[in-house]
Design an enzyme around this catalytic site. Structure first.
Site, PDB file in Angstrom:
ATOM      1  N   ASN A 120       0.823  -1.208   0.000  1.00 34.52           N
ATOM      2  CA  ASN A 120       0.000   0.000   0.000  1.00 34.52           C
ATOM      3  C   ASN A 120       0.857   1.258   0.000  1.00 34.52           C
ATOM      4  OD1 ASN A 120      -2.104  -1.775   0.097  1.00 34.52           O
ATOM      5  ND2 ASN A 120      -2.450  -1.562   2.300  1.00 34.52           N
TER       6      ASN A 120
ATOM      7  N   ASP B 218      -0.696   4.215   0.944  1.00 29.74           N
ATOM      8  CA  ASP B 218      -1.585   5.182   1.607  1.00 29.74           C
ATOM      9  C   ASP B 218      -1.085   5.668   2.966  1.00 29.74           C
ATOM     10  OD1 ASP B 218      -3.917   2.421   2.229  1.00 29.74           O
ATOM     11  OD2 ASP B 218      -2.154   3.031   3.370  1.00 29.74           O
TER      12      ASP B 218
ATOM     13  N   HIS C 115       5.784  -0.601  -2.710  1.00 30.74           N
ATOM     14  CA  HIS C 115       5.374   0.188  -3.874  1.00 30.74           C
ATOM     15  C   HIS C 115       5.455   1.683  -3.617  1.00 30.74           C
ATOM     16  CE1 HIS C 115       3.034  -3.598  -5.304  1.00 30.74           C
ATOM     17  NE2 HIS C 115       4.322  -3.671  -5.574  1.00 30.74           N
TER      18      HIS C 115
HETATM   19  C1  BV8 Z   1       8.164  -4.580 -12.322  1.00 29.31           C
HETATM   20  C2  BV8 Z   1       1.305   1.461  -6.977  1.00 29.31           C
HETATM   21  C3  BV8 Z   1      10.098  -4.779 -13.673  1.00 29.31           C
HETATM   22  C4  BV8 Z   1       0.905   2.331  -8.056  1.00 29.31           C
HETATM   23  C5  BV8 Z   1       1.060  -0.670  -7.987  1.00 29.31           C
HETATM   24  C6  BV8 Z   1       2.885 -10.475 -16.646  1.00 29.31           C
HETATM   25  C7  BV8 Z   1       3.066 -11.447 -15.692  1.00 29.31           C
HETATM   26  C8  BV8 Z   1       3.668 -11.153 -14.457  1.00 29.31           C
HETATM   27  C9  BV8 Z   1       4.097  -9.851 -14.192  1.00 29.31           C
HETATM   28  C10 BV8 Z   1       3.899  -8.894 -15.145  1.00 29.31           C
HETATM   29  C11 BV8 Z   1       3.294  -9.185 -16.378  1.00 29.31           C
HETATM   30  N1  BV8 Z   1       3.233  -8.040 -17.086  1.00 29.31           N
HETATM   31  C12 BV8 Z   1       3.783  -7.025 -16.350  1.00 29.31           C
HETATM   32  C13 BV8 Z   1       4.198  -7.543 -15.190  1.00 29.31           C
HETATM   33  C14 BV8 Z   1       4.862  -6.842 -14.114  1.00 29.31           C
HETATM   34  C15 BV8 Z   1       3.845  -6.054 -13.291  1.00 29.31           C
HETATM   35  C16 BV8 Z   1       2.726  -6.931 -12.783  1.00 29.31           C
HETATM   36  O1  BV8 Z   1       2.889  -7.655 -11.840  1.00 29.31           O
HETATM   37  N2  BV8 Z   1       1.567  -6.853 -13.457  1.00 29.31           N
HETATM   38  C17 BV8 Z   1       0.465  -7.712 -13.053  1.00 29.31           C
HETATM   39  C18 BV8 Z   1      -0.804  -6.858 -12.895  1.00 29.31           C
HETATM   40  C19 BV8 Z   1       0.292  -8.775 -14.128  1.00 29.31           C
HETATM   41  N3  BV8 Z   1       4.619  -5.578 -12.173  1.00 29.31           N
HETATM   42  C20 BV8 Z   1       5.269  -4.415 -12.273  1.00 29.31           C
HETATM   43  O2  BV8 Z   1       5.191  -3.666 -13.220  1.00 29.31           O
HETATM   44  C21 BV8 Z   1       6.177  -4.102 -11.112  1.00 29.31           C
HETATM   45  N4  BV8 Z   1       7.450  -3.722 -11.607  1.00 29.31           N
HETATM   46  O3  BV8 Z   1       7.852  -5.708 -12.570  1.00 29.31           O
HETATM   47  O4  BV8 Z   1       9.296  -3.997 -12.801  1.00 29.31           O
HETATM   48  C22 BV8 Z   1      11.325  -4.010 -13.877  1.00 29.31           C
HETATM   49  C23 BV8 Z   1      12.550  -4.549 -13.444  1.00 29.31           C
HETATM   50  C24 BV8 Z   1      13.713  -3.854 -13.686  1.00 29.31           C
HETATM   51  C25 BV8 Z   1      13.666  -2.593 -14.297  1.00 29.31           C
HETATM   52  C26 BV8 Z   1      12.443  -2.050 -14.676  1.00 29.31           C
HETATM   53  C27 BV8 Z   1      11.260  -2.752 -14.461  1.00 29.31           C
HETATM   54  C28 BV8 Z   1       5.592  -2.943 -10.304  1.00 29.31           C
HETATM   55  C29 BV8 Z   1       4.341  -3.397  -9.622  1.00 29.31           C
HETATM   56  C30 BV8 Z   1       3.819  -2.297  -8.703  1.00 29.31           C
HETATM   57  C31 BV8 Z   1       2.785  -1.554  -9.436  1.00 29.31           C
HETATM   58  N5  BV8 Z   1       2.235  -0.576  -8.535  1.00 29.31           N
HETATM   59  N6  BV8 Z   1       0.565   0.290  -7.233  1.00 29.31           N
HETATM   60  C32 BV8 Z   1      -0.356   3.011  -7.764  1.00 29.31           C
HETATM   61  O5  BV8 Z   1      -0.998   2.662  -6.748  1.00 29.31           O
HETATM   62  O6  BV8 Z   1      -0.663   3.883  -8.540  1.00 29.31           O
HETATM   63  S1  BV8 Z   1       0.106  -1.996  -8.244  1.00 29.31           S
HETATM   64  C33 BV8 Z   1      -1.220  -2.074  -7.196  1.00 29.31           C
HETATM   65  O7  BV8 Z   1      -1.533  -3.484  -7.102  1.00 29.31           O
HETATM   66  C34 BV8 Z   1      -1.010  -1.622  -5.771  1.00 29.31           C
HETATM   67  O8  BV8 Z   1       0.334  -1.369  -5.450  1.00 29.31           O
HETATM   68  C35 BV8 Z   1      -1.437  -2.801  -4.975  1.00 29.31           C
HETATM   69  O9  BV8 Z   1      -0.786  -2.870  -3.773  1.00 29.31           O
HETATM   70  C36 BV8 Z   1      -1.036  -3.891  -5.869  1.00 29.31           C
HETATM   71  C37 BV8 Z   1      -1.653  -5.204  -5.514  1.00 29.31           C
HETATM   72  O10 BV8 Z   1      -3.036  -4.982  -5.371  1.00 29.31           O
HETATM   73  P1  BV8 Z   1      -3.659  -5.405  -3.954  1.00 29.31           P
HETATM   74  O11 BV8 Z   1      -2.975  -4.621  -2.889  1.00 29.31           O
HETATM   75  O12 BV8 Z   1      -3.636  -6.866  -3.843  1.00 29.31           O
HETATM   76  O13 BV8 Z   1      -5.123  -4.832  -4.083  1.00 29.31           O
HETATM   77  P2  BV8 Z   1      -6.309  -5.405  -4.972  1.00 29.31           P
HETATM   78  O14 BV8 Z   1      -7.297  -4.314  -5.128  1.00 29.31           O
HETATM   79  O15 BV8 Z   1      -5.745  -6.083  -6.204  1.00 29.31           O
HETATM   80  O16 BV8 Z   1      -6.938  -6.565  -4.062  1.00 29.31           O
HETATM   81  C38 BV8 Z   1      -7.574  -6.226  -2.838  1.00 29.31           C
HETATM   82  C39 BV8 Z   1      -7.809  -7.518  -2.087  1.00 29.31           C
HETATM   83  O17 BV8 Z   1      -8.365  -7.206  -0.814  1.00 29.31           O
HETATM   84  C40 BV8 Z   1      -8.793  -8.456  -2.764  1.00 29.31           C
HETATM   85  O18 BV8 Z   1      -8.274  -9.765  -2.795  1.00 29.31           O
HETATM   86  C41 BV8 Z   1     -10.058  -8.389  -1.880  1.00 29.31           C
HETATM   87  O19 BV8 Z   1     -10.718  -9.639  -1.822  1.00 29.31           O
HETATM   88  C42 BV8 Z   1      -9.456  -8.046  -0.553  1.00 29.31           C
HETATM   89  N7  BV8 Z   1     -10.330  -7.297   0.353  1.00 29.31           N
HETATM   90  C43 BV8 Z   1     -11.334  -6.430   0.030  1.00 29.31           C
HETATM   91  N8  BV8 Z   1     -11.879  -5.932   1.175  1.00 29.31           N
HETATM   92  C44 BV8 Z   1     -11.207  -6.472   2.218  1.00 29.31           C
HETATM   93  C45 BV8 Z   1     -10.225  -7.343   1.711  1.00 29.31           C
HETATM   94  N9  BV8 Z   1      -9.383  -8.042   2.502  1.00 29.31           N
HETATM   95  C46 BV8 Z   1      -9.519  -7.877   3.838  1.00 29.31           C
HETATM   96  N10 BV8 Z   1     -10.437  -7.057   4.410  1.00 29.31           N
HETATM   97  C47 BV8 Z   1     -11.290  -6.345   3.633  1.00 29.31           C
HETATM   98  N11 BV8 Z   1     -12.219  -5.531   4.220  1.00 29.31           N
END
Ligand code: BV8
Ligand code: ZN
Length: 235
Positions: A93, A95, A110
């Site tokens: 997070n 935040d 992040h």
């Molecule tokens: C990198 C900050 C390389 C920004 C974020 C294909 C396959 C694998 C990987 C990749 C691919 N294509 C691209 C990639 C890499 C990519 C990636 O992983 N993409 C994914 C989507 C496929 N990753 C990157 O780009 C990373 N960098 O790989 O760099 C590199 C290396 C060398 C040199 C250059 C480059 C960077 C990743 C970070 C991106 N930044 N956020 C912003 O906020 O603007 S991502 C964003 O998703 C947030 O950071 C967040 O933390 C993150 C994960 O999301 P979650 O936190 O899990 O939140 P989400 O909404 O998804 O889920 C919420 C969950 O809570 C749910 O499960 C829900 O059920 C649950 N919930 C709901 N209510 C509750 C609850 N749980 C408990 N209590 C509740 N009340």
């Protein structure tokens, strides 16, 4: 009925940890990526071509998040830090809710909505002004939110410190992450390799659920209250 406390505990948190504080999650119902296309508002190419649009989105997020407050689940984590030997918070997070609740050892994989850097002169700034009064650094260049956007590399020191804490823990509690963003999503597996107990707090299953020994299918605040009772942690 209490049970033995972990000796080295890691809380691994995602956007779901802040959902009950009112901070929108990224995916699922009301997810912020449904409203905003990150390719236009939250990535390096967008920042280089249209910094004003990126800042319109990030000032919107600053105002949204500054109206939110930590909930009891954040306070359980803070209390665990005070009452157990070794507790580390590894969060995806941006935040700052853990820090608002008083947590000190927070590793922000992040980055942070509240930190800025200047790519022209290297200046940095930290503060919760919402909206940000001046979008430009003293040198004239636009401030860049110090957030790890998609396509950005994560900070190596933060990754190393997180991997070390997770690799040495005897219990990892994952809270509110959909486990789809890499490399963060694979970090909890380091705990499994070390024989730690893995607990997943999430109302929904995730692609990583099979790696967990225990699944607490409910909201963060209620599930953390149950863990506090289990480990005799007092709020
Ligand atoms: C990198 C900050 C390389 C920004 C974020 C294909 C396959 C694998 C990987 C990749 C691919 N294509 C691209 C990639 C890499 C990519 C990636 O992983 N993409 C994914 C989507 C496929 N990753 C990157 O780009 C990373 N960098 O790989 O760099 C590199 C290396 C060398 C040199 C250059 C480059 C960077 C990743 C970070 C991106 N930044 N956020 C912003 O906020 O603007 S991502 C964003 O998703 C947030 O950071 C967040 O933390 C993150 C994960 O999301 P979650 O936190 O899990 O939140 P989400 O909404 O998804 O889920 C919420 C969950 O809570 C749910 O499960 C829900 O059920 C649950 N919930 C709901 N209510 C509750 C609850 N749980 C408990 N209590 C509740 N009340
Ligand atoms: Zn500058």
């Amino acid at each position: 009925m209490s049970s033995p406390r972990p000796q080295r505990l890691v809380f691994f948190t995602g956007a779901g940890m802040s959902a009950e504080s009112g901070v929108p999650t990224f995916r699922g119902k009301g997810g912020i990526w449904k409203e905003y296309d990150y390719e236009r508002y939250a990535c390096q190419p967008a920042f280089e071509t249209n910094p004003e649009a990126v800042w319109e989105f990030h000032n919107y997020r600053r105002q949204l998040v500054s109206a939110c407050a930590p909930h009891d689940g954040h306070r359980v984590i803070r209390a665990a830090e005070q009452q157990l030997e070794h507790v580390t918070v590894v969060t995806q997070n941006i935040d700052g809710m853990h820090q608002l609740a008083g947590s000190e050892a927070v590793l922000e994989l992040h980055g942070s909505l509240w930190r800025l850097r200047c790519e022209a002169c290297g200046a940095t700034h930290e503060g919760r002004e919402s909206p940000l009064s001046s979008l430009t650094c003293d040198c004239g260049a636009y401030w860049r939110p110090a957030i790890v956007w998609f396509g950005d590399a994560l900070d190596t020191a933060t990754i190393q410190a997180s991997a070390e804490a997770i690799g040495q823990c005897d219990c990892l509690v994952s809270i509110g992450t959909s486990a789809v963003v890499y490399p963060a999503a694979q970090l909890p597996l380091l705990a499994e390799r070390n024989g730690a107990r893995l607990i997943e707090i999430n109302p929904e299953p995730t692609p990583m659920s099979d790696a967990y020994h225990e699944h607490m299918r409910g909201p963060a605040s209620e599930m953390l209250a149950q863990l506090a009772a289990r480990w005799d942690i007092e709020l």
